[in-house]
Design an enzyme around this catalytic site. Structure first.
Site, PDB file in Angstrom:
ATOM      1  N   GLU A  96       0.856  -1.195   0.000  1.00 31.66           N
ATOM      2  CA  GLU A  96       0.000   0.000   0.000  1.00 31.66           C
ATOM      3  C   GLU A  96       0.884   1.234   0.000  1.00 31.66           C
ATOM      4  O   GLU A  96       1.772   1.362   0.835  1.00 31.66           O
ATOM      5  CB  GLU A  96      -0.905   0.055   1.247  1.00 31.66           C
ATOM      6  CG  GLU A  96      -2.007  -0.972   1.304  1.00 31.66           C
ATOM      7  CD  GLU A  96      -2.934  -0.740   2.487  1.00 31.66           C
ATOM      8  OE1 GLU A  96      -2.794   0.300   3.171  1.00 31.66           O
ATOM      9  OE2 GLU A  96      -3.790  -1.599   2.747  1.00 31.66           O
ATOM     10  N   ASN A  97       0.625   2.133  -0.932  1.00 32.53           N
ATOM     11  CA  ASN A  97       1.257   3.448  -0.924  1.00 32.53           C
ATOM     12  C   ASN A  97       0.434   4.363  -1.817  1.00 32.53           C
ATOM     13  O   ASN A  97       0.164   4.024  -2.976  1.00 32.53           O
ATOM     14  CB  ASN A  97       2.705   3.377  -1.416  1.00 32.53           C
ATOM     15  CG  ASN A  97       3.383   4.742  -1.446  1.00 32.53           C
ATOM     16  OD1 ASN A  97       3.792   5.226  -2.496  1.00 32.53           O
ATOM     17  ND2 ASN A  97       3.513   5.381  -0.289  1.00 32.53           N
TER      18      ASN A  97
END
Length: 585
Positions: A414-415
């Protein structure tokens, strides 16, 4: 990545070599450096992601059971504007449509989660297995593979079956370990012939702290000082059991990998020459990422957690530490249960030492750490109140993982960045800048020797954002939640990310700047199309309101959310028109 093989004398010898070669993280060096133009290693995997409750909708369709988020979001006052994930993106009905978006982006992988209550409605496998739920995920996986997109599948992204919460207290109860293992084993059986990358838990920190300490997230329990530690203890045991189940029963046949996705904000010392600030920053990271990573890689909780929670517990007059302990057998069983490490990262904090005096009424996970979190007012903050853009913290975190845990294979799971704005805006230049800078820091970390194997942009679509409802948008694609068909519109960041993927990085300054310029130009026409759709939708709502003058103004506001400037003018005109009509009557 090669699957983990059986432990042997050679394997032990190599492990000793790896550990002995591990270096200490240098807190005093923070070289931000300039932008680096270059490409990622061959075979680097580019993707995007989402999760079941945030995107699927169909909350009570085709035999799905209730989840804790179904129940929590239906309680008034728990979610911004009392939103729910009942329909969200309607992803349950849009498999082919969404995969066409992924193909247009040229993704190598897509990360999604399997809703436990869609597969096992009560959470107890012996009660009932929902075949329609199995069929849905079969179809999703098959369509991804037909499009040459690798599925990366999360088993638990926060949607615990409600029955398990009501009957046992959820993750406060050790019985969750076996129930989760039964669910995971069923997923391995049904989907493991095609899925080769499994993630047991997504961000267990949030499950433990926000679900069982602060109560901000489902199931909304506020068990200060104990709840988070107990939930995390059981989650770590559940992760290890699932890893061993795969290792002994499925690995040889399916040749897949099992990891976990841990979220971690970076903590930077306010004063890198102050030893107390350095120690506080390390505590911040250890109480966040290390809480879960250290047992999984080294067999036990970080020593600093044991010391601080133990000391505070004694000062509070407790006979034992509020932080549970692992037996020697459990330490051995948990250690090494990770074929790859998923890292979710969004932002950074400055950290300084602060004494939090103990007390029976004040003991909590947060006060156990003895630190204060600070932000630089110059950091960009386009959306979520907690999310500041601090790209250099990403490289620091990745290098910390390298030194602390023997340089494991890492997938960034996740980013991304949100926006929180009243007006619809597809020309998301701030998101382009965020992705450009964060991906570049990841590239620098790879040059530092960190084994990053893939990157997942968070997220593919705008979606339900937990306690924030639909007030924040993380998507590469805009979703019109007011339209029952939930149409998707590409933001400018789609074009930019597509170029990064096609080039496998950043070839040169001129080309990268050209990507950004073209992406913003292309989004303008999409903005006009969306504005026209919004005006049509708003006009339809206004006509309905005029024909039904008894409808309250509050209902109108909830029907018409996130208007454009043009739409606002229509709304003002409509309100005046309604006022005149009522006066005339």
């Amino acid at each position: 990545m090669q699957p983990r093989c059986a432990v042997s004398v050679c394997h032990v010898f190599m492990l000793v070599l790896c550990l002995s070669a591990a270096e200490d993280f240098d807190w005093t060096k923070n070289n931000h450096g300039s932008f680096y133009y270059g490409t990622f290693p061959a075979g680097f995997s580019w993707g995007a992601g989402g999760s079941a409750y945030q995107t699927e909708g169909a909350w009570d369709k085709d035999g799905k059971g209730l989840s804790i988020w179904d129940v929590f979001s239906h309680k008034k006052g728990k979610i911004q504007l009392n939103d729910t994930g009942d329909s969200s993106c309607e992803g349950y009905y849009k498999i082919k449509d969404d995969i066409s978006l992924m193909k247009d982006l040229r993704l190598n992988h897509y990360r999604f989660s399997i809703a436990w209550p869609r597969i096992i409605p009560t959470g107890v496998k012996s009660d009932h297995v929902n075949e329609k739920g199995i069929q849905y995920y079969d179809e999703l996986i098959d369509h991804l593979l037909e499009s040459n997109i690798t599925p990366i599948v999360t088993l638990y992204h926060w949607d615990l079956p409600q029955v398990l919460q009501e009957k046992y207290g959820g993750w406060q109860n050790i019985s969750m370990v076996n129930h989760f293992n039964d669910f995971a084993n069923l997923c391995f059986e049904k989907f493991g012939d095609r899925v080769k990358h499994w993630i047991t838990f997504n961000n267990p920190w949030s499950v433990a702290v926000e679900g069982y300490e602060t109560g901000e997230h489902a199931p909304g329990m506020r068990l200060r000082g104990n709840g988070a530690y107990r939930a995390a203890h059981h989650i770590i045991k559940a992760h290890a059991k699932v890893w061993h189940t795969y290792d002994t029963q499925w690995r040889e046949k399916q040749k897949g990998l099992v990891g976990i996705s841990l979220s971690g904000d970076w903590g930077e010392p306010v004063d890198i020459s102050n030893q107390k600030d350095i120690e506080a920053a390390e505590r911040y990271v250890q109480f966040y990422l290390g809480w879960f990573a250290t047992p999984i890689f080294h067999g036990d909780y970080p020593q600093v957690m044991k010391d601080f929670v133990g000391r505070k517990s004694v000062q509070q007059g407790l006979g034992t530490s509020r932080l549970p302990t692992f037996s020697p057998q459990e330490k051995s069983y948990i250690k090494g249960t990770c074929d790859f490490l998923g890292i979710g990262h969004f932002t950074t904090r400055y950290i300084t030492h602060r004494n939090d005096p103990p007390g029976r009424s004040s003991n909590s996970y947060f006060t156990d750490r003895d630190l204060a979190e600070l932000v630089d007012p110059r950091w960009p903050d386009p959306g979520s109140e907690w999310l500041y853009s601090v790209p250099w913290g990403f490289r620091r975190l990745l290098n910390f993982v390298k030194t602390q845990y023997g340089n494991p294979n890492i997938y960034v799971t996740e980013n991304g960045v949100s926006e929180k704005m009243m007006c619809t805006e597809l020309c998301d230049e701030w998101r382009i800048q965020y992705y450009k800078d964060y991906i570049n820091e990841m590239l620098k970390a790879i040059r530092d020797g960190v084994n990053v194997k893939g990157y997942t942009a968070w997220s593919l679509l705008d979606k339900f954002e937990w306690d924030e409802g639909y007030s924040e948008r993380f998507g590469l694609y805009y979703v019109d939640f007011r339209n029952k068909n939930k149409p998707r519109y590409p933001k400018a960041s789609v074009q930019f990310y597509k170029r990064v993927i096609s080039s496998n990085g950043f070839p040169n300054q001129r080309e990268v700047e050209n990507w950004k310029r073209k992406a913003v130009e292309m989004c303008s026409s999409s903005n006009q199309l969306l504005a026209a759709e919004e005006q049509r939708s708003t006009a339809a709502n206004i006509l309905r309101l005029i024909h039904d003058p008894l409808t309250s103004h509050m209902e109108m506001v909830t029907e018409i959310v996130v208007p454009t400037v043009c739409t606002l003018s229509i709304l003002i005109s409509a309100v005046l028109l309604m006022f005149l009509l009522r006066r005339k009557n």
